[in-house]
Design a protein around this motif. Structure first.
Motif, PDB file in Angstrom:
ATOM      1  N   LEU A   1      -2.647   4.787  -5.046  1.00  0.00           N
ATOM      2  CA  LEU A   1      -2.896   3.206  -5.524  1.00  0.00           C
ATOM      3  C   LEU A   1      -1.647   2.522  -5.578  1.00  0.00           C
ATOM      4  O   LEU A   1      -1.691   1.276  -4.977  1.00  0.00           O
ATOM      5  N   TRP A   2      -0.515   3.108  -5.841  1.00  0.00           N
ATOM      6  CA  TRP A   2       0.970   2.399  -5.536  1.00  0.00           C
ATOM      7  C   TRP A   2       1.074   1.899  -4.161  1.00  0.00           C
ATOM      8  O   TRP A   2       1.554   0.904  -3.816  1.00  0.00           O
TER       9      TRP A   2
ATOM     10  N   TYR B   1      -1.335   1.497  -1.786  1.00  0.00           N
ATOM     11  CA  TYR B   1      -1.981   0.437  -1.319  1.00  0.00           C
ATOM     12  C   TYR B   1      -1.656  -0.822  -1.986  1.00  0.00           C
ATOM     13  O   TYR B   1      -1.826  -1.903  -1.130  1.00  0.00           O
ATOM     14  N   SER B   2      -1.327  -0.860  -3.289  1.00  0.00           N
ATOM     15  CA  SER B   2      -0.985  -2.181  -3.704  1.00  0.00           C
ATOM     16  C   SER B   2       0.156  -2.777  -2.906  1.00  0.00           C
ATOM     17  O   SER B   2       0.261  -4.093  -3.076  1.00  0.00           O
ATOM     18  N   LYS B   3       1.209  -1.934  -2.651  1.00  0.00           N
ATOM     19  CA  LYS B   3       2.352  -2.356  -1.968  1.00  0.00           C
ATOM     20  C   LYS B   3       1.930  -3.189  -0.622  1.00  0.00           C
ATOM     21  O   LYS B   3       2.451  -3.980  -0.061  1.00  0.00           O
TER      22      LYS B   3
ATOM     23  N   ARG C   1      -1.160  -4.306   0.072  1.00  0.00           N
ATOM     24  CA  ARG C   1      -1.991  -5.355  -0.169  1.00  0.00           C
ATOM     25  C   ARG C   1      -1.047  -6.630  -0.703  1.00  0.00           C
ATOM     26  O   ARG C   1      -1.502  -7.514  -0.108  1.00  0.00           O
ATOM     27  N   ALA C   2       0.006  -6.239  -1.296  1.00  0.00           N
ATOM     28  CA  ALA C   2       1.070  -7.402  -1.667  1.00  0.00           C
ATOM     29  C   ALA C   2       1.367  -8.161  -0.403  1.00  0.00           C
ATOM     30  O   ALA C   2       1.494  -9.475  -0.437  1.00  0.00           O
TER      31      ALA C   2
END
Length: 165
Positions: A15-16, A18-20, A22-23
């Motif tokens: 998730l970390w 993916y979030s990077k 996505r950001a």
């Protein structure tokens, strides 16, 4: 119990990553939308000059509608258009942006409200061009680093799971 912790570690690190990834994509999309909106604003200023508040509300139908709506509301409260722009630039939708992108947004509002419209227009056009250029840079970075962040997150999760075993 350990198996649940391993799965949780893999999920959290994935998730970390993916979030990077996505950001980066979100920053590129915001800068692209901002650049396009500023170009529309410049066309409005050039061809159909009218009150900035009505132009901002006209742009509120786009992707960055929250920003433009906040600008329209701020123009009612503030004496100077530049101050209203600064207030609107603090919109929560821009929280994902880094300092360089925020500076581009503030640059666009730097000439607002001054008497001759030509300096206003040139500042807005310059900011719009910089926003679109930054969007292209971020898009390239997202395509290069996006997959890497996702893979690194998964690998870190697997590594943490192995440490827990």
């Amino acid at each position: 119990m350990r198996s649940m912790a391993c799965v949780a570690a893999i999920c959290l690190f994935s998730l970390w990553g993916y979030s990077k990834s996505r950001a980066l994509k979100m920053r590129a999309a915001i800068m692209r939308a901002f650049g396009n909106d500023v170009q529309r604003l410049c066309r409005e200023m050039k061809h159909r000059p009218r009150e900035l508040r009505s132009m901002a509300l006209y742009l509120a139908a786009g992707e960055l509608g929250g920003f433009w709506k906040l600008l329209g509301e701020s123009l009612e409260d503030c004496e100077r258009a530049e101050e209203a722009w600064r207030r609107a630039a603090a919109w929560r939708g821009f929280n994902v942006l880094e300092e360089r992108e925020r500076e581009i947004i503030l640059l666009c509002g730097s000439g607002l409200g001054i008497s001759p419209s030509e300096p206003q227009l040139s500042a807005a056009q310059r900011a719009g061009e910089e926003a679109l250029a930054r969007s292209g840079e971020l898009q390239k970075e997202a395509s290069a680093k996006g997959v890497m962040f996702t893979k690194v997150g998964v690998l870190m999760g697997i590594g943490a799971a192995l440490l827990l075993i």
